[in-house]
Write an enzyme that holds these catalytic residues in place. Structure first.
Site, PDB file in Angstrom:
ATOM      1  N   LEU A 716     136.465 -12.374  38.423  1.00 51.80           N
ATOM      2  CA  LEU A 716     135.046 -11.646  38.222  1.00 51.80           C
ATOM      3  C   LEU A 716     134.499 -10.914  39.718  1.00 51.80           C
ATOM      4  CD1 LEU A 716     132.280 -10.842  36.540  1.00 51.80           C
ATOM      5  CD2 LEU A 716     131.438 -13.258  37.049  1.00 51.80           C
ATOM      6  N   ASP A 717     134.261 -12.047  40.395  1.00 49.22           N
ATOM      7  CA  ASP A 717     133.617 -11.747  41.821  1.00 49.22           C
ATOM      8  C   ASP A 717     134.353 -12.709  42.904  1.00 49.22           C
ATOM      9  OD1 ASP A 717     132.188 -11.448  44.104  1.00 49.22           O
ATOM     10  OD2 ASP A 717     130.250 -12.054  43.529  1.00 49.22           O
TER      11      ASP A 717
END
Length: 1054
Positions: A716-717
């Protein structure tokens, strides 16, 4: 052991500048590794001879030697040790005091894979520190060069004599011991000894009351601790007797008491006992044999309570104990002794072995409160000296009571090594005894300590043997090793034998000796694919044990003994004997199941081979350290298999990797490089969701050469945020536009329905990481200006945010670390005047967290109030942080459940101390304090030693997701594009909003797990389909990755 990369960085190793740490682990720790006189000699000797150019000392107002004394010796006093290539201390420093690319020396307590100190070792490796442990500096005689054992024995016995006088007084007897103070009350060891001698002279002159005689001190063990205690005891008038003579002395005194009740006694008795006095063989025809006892303690029965304890007045416990041995004294044995009229007055437990050889010692004591009283008749504990039972001293930091002499002794030895350590640029420059003491260097464990991760990842905390996972081999047996496993590095040899033969192991049990004189014990479940290999391993281990088995004629101590259990057939088949493409997922955390589900259910993989048109489904193998964890991940998933694997076992890892097409590592980032090296060697592609660090980046060229793709930052990040960003930026550039501003907001949050606490936030893991992140500094660019935000003011920098497409969400954003590196990564550094990445929270979160921080709840330093054995309540600790006794003497003990009063006092205090400026924020903070239970009259657990521990413990309890509660991931990008041809400026937005999913049966898959696990799985899918042509270590920044990935992510989210 250095490398070109190491030599080219800005390491300070060998620069001749030495730093001395301020000790922070305990309020009583006043020792120093070098005294001012040691520093003066090192500095005056000149850089050419001593190779020490400067010494920088961190200031300390409690160190036994004042800062001015160091300054007078030529040292510089400064908190900042960043110029130092060598930094030395006594105890472990705080993690934030570890600076990169330097050498550190202190007692790290890591070389036996001690669980509580593994975060410290991780930090050492992360910062590429060279760690030298004093405990491992061993002379040619095999003895430790640097130790404080005798000082522990000296201080412990003096402290006990001090308490003994008080105890005898409570029993109605005045003795000369009453005039003796505790060790730390004297300006020097010599002064303390003089006081003991004065007590001895009084005993020799005026005697002791016959009603408490004979006073017999029993010392267990013959090591440094026992020698130190005996050294003090010998200052009193005494006679040492053998254990066999104790009954005779007792009988003689009983006769004497009958005829002369007023007779005074002018001496004490001492008796030193070892293991041969504590146990006897269960077979009455066999005598005690130390080697046999260490190898087979189950063959021996305890006899200390029968042969020694009935005649002891004081037991001075100086001997380390392991759980496999009989206890020195159990509670039931002590109860029976007291019923029979035993004269035992107290226990001086210098080992401070909690729950150890003396069973009733279930807590340590402190220097300020060194004693407790235990009443065996009702199994009760008391803080006073008056009443039934025995007194006990169990202080765990005794050497610091003689800080001056202990520091001088320590520095006399350490100063001989400092020159070599201060000038060392490469390990090969050091003498062998210092090289052996180096646990880590240049971001890696040195060869002697490569067993640590193997032990660490296979340790099972004293689980019953039948509950332990079996090794990943068909045949297994339990191997018990005892002896000097760690100080002689015999554990290395044993594990090497197992692995060299192609075997595997699980560490079932491990008990480590506390000093050079103590032995350690390990139980290993050893496995092999066939009985011939297992027999070979057993034979080799037996030969190793025989080579170190001791020699009674030469009086050589047994260094290693061995016990072999029954061979079991595990019956495991080939776990990857499946048709079609295969993906190996390493790990069994939350993100693994979504990844496994996606891959195992994805149909029609058309071209996982170069010319292959197979339509077989993907078969997924989930491998975890513990079989049970892997089985839970694959439960209910077709085409998925669970297996046990220790990734530190390179042989087993290689065997599994060789049978698959793609490896997905969802393990912590520290494991990736080793796994990647195996993938490169075997020409297998790999995916991770972690940031590309230096260790991975360095493998890029090798991966290219092997034709291997290692696709990193695929979560995701980092991950989805990359792909959304570069897609928008590439599209802008394709239209001949320039990116004027780039902003990115990302947050893992509770869904609105689950945001039901004052902070509107919840944790699905330990809160410590999230709380720590609130102290991270940040830097970003805004309208052409570079903005720096200090970690201490991060929460204050939060700003309100409303997203056009999501008007119901009341959000705020905080700058997220270094945004500028993403300008370089995305190729917009020169054109964008604004580059900003931020973390999302619900509005109001930061102002409450900022206030809690200012109150002191995020302080990770040990708090004096939490070091006491008498634990404070949460309310008492809160009052201490707010200095509540100054609020009002009439409200300090207000019933906290009463309406208004206590809340108003807390609000007023928070405002008056300036922790926040607005009453509304103070009200919200008090609501948070009450929600977390930080106002409750409940004792704080013993494992909380700092304010940070306290609030994290409460957050973990009170802010966890409830049953069927959903989390939420929100990712929002904005790109402002301007055109040189005069077209109007455009603003483009992209938003991802994902909620956790409640599955049939009520289990929840978190949004965070979905948005990390599924992109990693998509990366594996793209590699299987040969859709990624770029080789080496790469990020998902190219269209060949982000275009198909975005389509699948949208489909999954929908």
């Amino acid at each position: 052991m250095g490398s070109a990369a190491t030599e080219s960085n800005d390491t300070l190793l060998g620069n001749g500048v030495v730093g001395i740490l301020a000790e922070t682990c305990n309020m009583w720790e006043r020792r120093a590794p070098l005294t001012p006189s040691h520093c003066a000699r090192l500095l005056l000797g000149g850089g050419n001879r001593t190779r020490v150019n400067r010494i920088i000392v961190q200031p300390s107002t409690k160190r036994i030697h004042h800062d001015a004394q160091y300054e007078d010796s030529g040292c510089k006093i400064s908190e900042d040790l960043s110029e130092c290539g060598l930094i030395i201390g006594i105890k472990q420093p705080k993690l934030e005091m570890i600076l990169p690319d330097r050498a550190y020396t202190f007692f790290s307590h890591t070389h036996k894979a001690q669980k509580e100190n593994m975060p410290l070792l991780d930090k050492i490796l992360e910062e590429r520190v060279s760690l030298f442990d004093y405990e491992l500096i061993v002379g040619d005689d095999g003895k430790r060069s640097l130790a404080f054992g005798k000082f522990a024995g000296r201080a412990g016995l003096i402290d006990f004599l001090h308490g003994l006088g008080q105890r005898y007084l409570s029993l109605g007897y005045s003795t000369p011991f009453l005039s003796l103070g505790q060790s730390h009350m004297y300006p020097s060891l010599a002064a303390a000894k003089a006081a003991v001698i004065a007590v001895g002279e009084e005993i020799a002159t005026f005697g002791l009351p016959s009603g408490i005689c004979p006073i017999v001190f029993v010392f267990t063990g013959v090591g440094n601790v026992s020698q130190g205690a005996q050294e003090i005891f010998k200052l009193l008038p005494h006679t040492f007797v053998d254990a066999e003579k104790l009954p005779e002395i007792s009988a003689a005194w009983n006769l004497s008491k009958q005829s002369q009740s007023t007779k005074r006694v002018f001496q004490l008795y001492g008796c030193v006992v070892t293991s041969r006095d504590m146990v006897s063989h269960k077979d009455p025809t066999r005598h005690f044999d130390k080697a046999d006892y260490y190898a087979h303690p189950e063959h021996y029965a305890p006899v200390f309570h029968e042969r020694i304890a009935p005649y002891a007045s004081v037991i001075v416990n100086c001997m380390y104990w392991e759980r496999r041995f009989p206890r020195l004294l159990s509670i039931s044995q002590l109860q029976q002794l007291m019923k029979s009229g035993c004269l035992l007055v107290g226990i001086c437990d210098i080992t401070c072995d909690i729950g150890g050889s003396i069973e009733f010692v279930d807590k340590s004591t402190s220097i300020e409160k060194p004693f407790f009283r235990y009443d065996p008749s009702n199994n009760s504990y008391h803080d006073d000296m008056e009443g039934n039972g025995v007194i006990c001293l169990a202080v765990d930091i005794l050497p610091t009571e003689f800080s001056k002499e202990a520091s001088q002794h320590f520095g006399n030895i350490l100063s001989k090594f400092v020159a070599s350590l201060a000038s060392m640029k490469q390990l090969v420059e050091l003498p062998s005894y210092l090289r052996r003491a180096c646990i880590a260097h240049d971001g890696r464990l040195t060869s002697l300590y490569e067993y640590i991760p193997r032990m660490r990842k296979t340790m099972i905390d004293l689980a019953p043997a039948k509950a332990n996972p079996s090794p990943d081999k068909k045949y297994s047996t339990l191997v018990s090793l005892s002896g000097h496993l760690f100080d002689k590095f015999l554990i290395n040899e044993a594990l090497d034998i197992i692995e060299a033969a192609g075997g595997s192991f699980q560490l079932v049990r491990c008990e480590v000796g506390q000093s050079i004189d103590d032995t350690s014990y390990s139980e290993l479940e050893v496995g092999a694919d066939d009985t011939a290999t297992l027999d070979k391993i057993i034979d080799s281990l037996t030969s190793l044990a025989n080579a170190h088995g001791g020699n009674h004629n030469a009086r050589k101590e047994t260094e290693l003994s061995l016990k072999i259990g029954k061979v079991n057939e595990c019956g495991t088949g080939d776990i990857v004997d499946k048709e079609g493409p295969k993906v190996l997922i390493l790990g069994a955390g939350r993100v693994c199941r979504p990844a496994a589900q996606f891959l195992a259910s994805y149909p029609n993989i058309c071209s996982y081979g170069a010319d292959d048109n197979s339509t077989d489904q993907i078969h997924v193998i989930v491998a975890s350290l513990y079989q049970k964890d892997a089985e839970e991940i694959v439960e209910g998933i077709k085409n998925a298999t669970a297996t046990q694997l220790d990734v530190a076992d390179i042989g087993s890892l290689s065997d599994l990797v060789s049978q698959v097409e793609v490896v997905v590592s969802l393990l912590p980032a520290s494991f990736h490089a080793a796994i990647a090296r195996v993938c490169i060697e075997l020409k297998k592609h790999m995916v991770t969701a972690s940031y590309v660090d230096e260790s991975m980046s360095n493998l890029s060229q090798a991966a290219k050469g092997a034709g291997v793709t290692i696709l990193s930052e695929m979560g995701l990040d980092p991950g989805i945020d990359h792909m959304m960003s570069v897609k928008m930026i590439d599209e802008a550039h394709a239209r001949n536009g320039k990116v004027k501003a780039f902003t990115s907001f990302c947050g893992g949050l509770p869904s609105p329905a689950a945001a039901n606490n004052p902070l509107a936030y919840k944790f699905s893991w330990n809160p410590a990481g999230a709380v720590h992140s609130g102290k991270n500094p940040a830097v970003y660019k805004f309208l052409g200006e570079t903005i720096h935000v200090d970690g201490s003011s991060l929460y204050e920098s939060a700003k309100r945010l409303r997203l056009p497409g999501l008007p119901a969400f009341a959000l705020e954003h905080l700058p997220n670390r270094n945004s500028l590196i993403y300008g370089d990564l995305y190729g917009i550094s020169e054109e964008a005047s604004t580059i900003y990445r931020a973390t999302l929270r619900y509005e109001g979160f930061s102002e409450i967290m900022a206030t809690l921080s200012k109150i002191g709840f995020f302080d990770a330093a040990n708090h004096p109030l939490l070091q006491d054995t008498n634990r404070p309540t949460y309310k008492g600790f809160l009052d201490e942080l707010l200095n509540a006794n100054n609020i009002s003497t009439t409200t300090t003990n207000i019933n906290i459940e009463a309406s208004g009063g206590y809340d108003d006092e807390l609000i007023a205090r928070i405002l008056s101390l300036g922790h926040c400026k607005e009453k509304d924020i103070a009200v919200k903070t008090v609501k948070t304090i009450k929600f977390l239970g930080l106002h409750e009259e409940i004792q704080i657990p013993k494992d909380c030693s700092s304010a940070f521990n306290v609030i994290c413990q409460r957050m973990e309890q009170r802010m966890a997701y409830g049953h069927n509660e959903q989390d939420m991931v929100l990712l929002h990008h904005e790109v402002e594009v301007e055109y040189p041809d005069g077209r109007p400026t455009e603003k483009h937005q992209a938003t991802l909003l994902e909620f956790g999913k409640v599955e049939n049966g009520g289990s929840t898959t978190t949004a965070m797990a979905l948005t990390v696990g599924v992109p990693a799985a998509i990366g594996a899918l793209l590699l299987l389909e040969n859709k990624v042509q770029t080789k080496g270590v790469i990020r998902p920044l190219e269209p060949e990755i982000y275009i198909p990935d975005a389509g699948v992510v949208r489909h999954q989210a929908g």
